[in-house]
Write an enzyme that holds these catalytic residues in place. Structure first.
Site, short mmCIF file in Angstrom:
data_model
loop_
_atom_site.label_atom_id
_atom_site.label_comp_id
_atom_site.label_asym_id
_atom_site.label_seq_id
_atom_site.Cartn_x
_atom_site.Cartn_y
_atom_site.Cartn_z
N MET A 137 16.21 44.88 71.62
CA MET A 137 15.74 43.74 72.41
C MET A 137 14.48 43.14 71.82
SD MET A 137 16.51 44.95 76.33
CE MET A 137 16.11 43.32 76.96
N GLN A 139 13.68 43.14 68.60
CA GLN A 139 14.01 42.39 67.39
C GLN A 139 14.80 41.14 67.71
OE1 GLN A 139 15.40 44.41 64.03
NE2 GLN A 139 13.58 45.68 63.91
N HIS A 428 55.40 21.88 31.29
CA HIS A 428 55.21 21.64 32.73
C HIS A 428 54.15 20.57 32.96
CE1 HIS A 428 55.17 22.97 37.03
NE2 HIS A 428 53.95 22.48 36.96
N GLU A 429 52.99 20.74 32.33
CA GLU A 429 51.91 19.76 32.52
C GLU A 429 52.25 18.42 31.86
OE1 GLU A 429 49.71 20.37 34.61
OE2 GLU A 429 50.14 22.50 34.82
N HIS A 432 54.28 16.45 34.32
CA HIS A 432 53.43 15.79 35.32
C HIS A 432 52.81 14.52 34.75
CE1 HIS A 432 53.70 18.71 38.47
NE2 HIS A 432 53.17 19.70 37.77
N ASP A 504 53.53 22.87 43.63
CA ASP A 504 53.98 21.47 43.55
C ASP A 504 55.07 21.20 44.58
OD1 ASP A 504 52.26 21.14 41.39
OD2 ASP A 504 53.79 21.72 39.95
#
Length: 634
Positions: A137, A139, A428-429, A432, A504
């Site tokens: 109490m 603190q 893959h890239e 995109h 994705d």
């Protein structure tokens, strides 16, 4: 400061000593009741004359045996009288058989064991709990008096000019609204003479990092009156009634020092909707909110106390907080536009050495969607990169690299990938990027990389160049095409598909479902919203959302979403088949150089990239030649 610290250490030492003593007594007490044998087994020791010494406590029935082989056994006799009768014959016979070594026995009377001694551990534990409660109490209250526990943990910033309106950029309208508040506190007569009532409360709301707390700090620097700052989580503690007490104390202090400003940061911690959730509301938090409502409604025209609160979750605030008379003025602090971002960058680069090639306007255009906190982080990351390279100034190269780092995360060049993984990632890239290039309404490709960043094995980054207030149906359809471009490239070139496109597909499906159920883009289902997700913000998304349509409509929604995905996938396949040569060239370039920036990407797609750019690196070719030479010599 030292005496207080010593007192705190002393309290902890007392607690530790009491705990050790209690444990010793408890272990001592519990040790006496341990059982090492069964009752029948104990009697068999006497029957077979294996006991040479024993003692029996007539009070608690503790029996201690010493066998012929000096083994010691402790046993708690369930019935002392019965046990004494059972061993009486054995004891007499033993003494007859062993006249030279009679059986040693001892009966301890019950009165020899004090009942007060058995209560000592209990008293010690109770005392320890009391001491721990006092320490907690003290603190929690921030002081050494119990009366301070219910006091608000206020940070009075009346004399601290940590920020001013000059430090706030990109929020001109928001500053104007708050400047009026500051002017009222400085010149209240000007407003009272004309019969104007200043708002009692101002709610700053918006996404995280947009500068709500900075605006409040600027008010503190400009007001010239007491500014009481507290967090919403500071009100509620583990003890009942503390939150309401701290609210009363906060407003009492503000009224005593009026004109003044109260700033409550993250008010959603205490101002959540009452009675929400499956199990009802939290009584302590609701009582704190009730007291806050009473205090704000109890202002008179002469109080001259203004409450400013900040939150990024307006949807969960109790409606009673938002009504006129409490938070009269609600200011939305949104994402800055291009002019605002440039102004924010000027503030954060003011004390940093910038190279001549750095153009803040260019950076502002390429950071659409960045908040003030994001821009500050970007400039700081660029400073760290420049220091790492031992540069005396920050160049555009560090700015560009920091932008990608903030968006996608740091590069993981040490992550080793096989040749098969590299080839799959490259195509893959490239899928995109090629789909993005040939979609009319998509943002320009800024960079394509097969170097892992964050959770991604590679990335294709497209940054918008202009601020958008809405998105069209065509743009969302193209989003699906570009998202599925990676999977389409894997299918066309590698004749196989991988799990790399899972995110994705998830994003594409989410976009398609929103088009059908939220935005009314489906011709079959019409401009209607299907399902509501605002019924209960405290529950899980699936529990908190309700389905207000039939099974037939649900099937129609699934078919429409599937149709959008299939159409987008077919379009991606068609684009890549049409421009298959550029797909191969881009993948080849990525396998050699690992990444490509916007300028080089535009040249490659336009067929202006020199042939030398597609030749293997010199170091790699030399190593390959050396390996082939060694193979031939063998």
């Amino acid at each position: 400061m030292t005496p207080k610290k010593n007192r705190g250490i002393g309290a902890y030492l007392i607690v530790a000593v009491l705990l050790v003593v209690a444990l010793i007594f408890m272990l001592k007490g519990f040790g006496s009741s341990s059982t090492d044998a069964e009752y029948s087994e104990v009697l068999s020791y006497f029957d077979e004359y294996e006991v040479k010494e024993y003692s029996l406590d007539l009070g608690d029935g503790e029996l201690k045996l010493v066998l012929n082989d000096n083994t010691r056994i402790v046993y708690e006799v369930p019935d002392v009288g019965l046990f004494v009768n059972n061993i009486s014959d054995y004891r007499e016979n033993y003494n007859k058989k062993n006249p030279d070594a009679p059986l040693k026995m001892d009966y301890i009377k019950a009165s020899d064991s004090s009942w007060l001694l058995s209560l000592i551990p209990t008293f010690l534990i109770l005392g320890m709990c009391v001491v721990m409660m006092v320490v907690m109490m003290r603190q929690a209250g921030g002081g050494n008096k119990f009366s301070s526990f219910g006091k608000a943990n206020i940070r009075n910033q009346a004399n601290t000019r940590t920020a001013t309106f000059k430090d706030v950029a990109g929020a001109d309208e928001e500053k104007h609204e708050l400047e009026e508040i500051v002017d009222f506190l400085k010149n209240p007569k000007k407003y009272s003479d004309i019969g104007a009532r200043i708002p009692k409360g101002v709610l700053l709301m918006g996404p995280p990092g947009t500068g709500k707390t900075l605006l409040a700090r600027a008010v503190a620097g400009e007001a010239g009156c007491p500014f009481f700052s507290i967090s919403g989580s500071d009100f509620v503690e583990m003890f009942v009634g503390v939150g309401a007490s701290r609210v009363r104390d906060l407003f009492e202090q503000a009224k005593k020092n009026s004109p003044s400003i109260i700033f409550i940061d993250e008010i959603d911690a205490v101002g959540r909707h009452r009675g929400a959730g499956l199990g009802g509301g939290h009584d302590e938090r609701e009582q704190t909110l009730n007291q806050l409502l009473v205090e704000m409604d109890g202002f008179t025209g002469k109080d001259n106390v203004i409450v400013i609160a900040a939150t990024n979750r307006r949807d969960i605030l109790d409606p009673a907080l938002l009504r006129p008379g409490r938070f009269d003025r609600q200011i939305v602090v949104g994402y800055p536009d291009v002019a605002g971002r440039e102004a924010i960058l000027k503030v954060h680069t003011k004390n940093k050495p910038m190279a001549p090639d750095v153009e803040l306007s260019t950076i502002a255009k390429s950071t659409v969607g960045f908040t003030g906190a994001d821009l500050e982080n970007l400039v700081n990351e660029a400073s760290l990169l420049a220091a790492r390279k031992n540069k005396k100034a920050i160049t555009m190269e560090e700015i560009s690299e920091a932008t990608i780092k903030v968006v996608a995360g740091p590069e993981k060049r040490s992550h080793h990938k096989t040749e098969k993984e590299n080839r799959l990632t490259a195509y893959h890239e490239a899928g995109h990027a090629v789909c993005t290039y040939y979609c009319e309404h998509q943002d320009k490709v800024q960079q394509v990389s097969i170097i892992p960043r964050g959770m991604a094995g590679g990335y294709t980054m497209s940054l918008p160049e202009t601020d958008k207030s809405f998105v069209t149906k065509k743009e969302m359809e193209e989003d699906i095409i570009t998202l599925l471009g990676g999977r389409a490239a894997e299918y066309l070139i590698l004749d196989d598909i991988s799990t790399g496109a899972s995110n994705d597909i998830e994003r594409a499906t989410s976009t398609a479902r929103k088009m059908v159920t939220r935005y009314g883009f489906s011709e079959k289902l019409g401009p209607m919203v299907y399902g509501s997700d605002h019924n209960e913000v405290f529950l899980g998304k699936d529990i908190g959302s309700s389905r207000d349509y039939s099974e037939q409509v649900a099937a129609d929604i699934d078919n429409e979403v599937k149709g959008l995905i299939e159409t987008g996938y077919a379009a991606a396949i068609d684009i890549l088949n049409t421009h298959i040569d550029q797909l191969h060239l881009l993948a080849k370039y990525l396998l050699i150089h690992e990444k490509i920036d916007r300028d080089d990407f535009e040249k490659l797609m336009a067929g202006e990239m020199p042939e030398s750019a597609f030749e293997p690196k010199k170091a790699e070719s030399e190593s390959e030649e050396a390996e082939s030479t060694e193979t031939k010599s063998e």
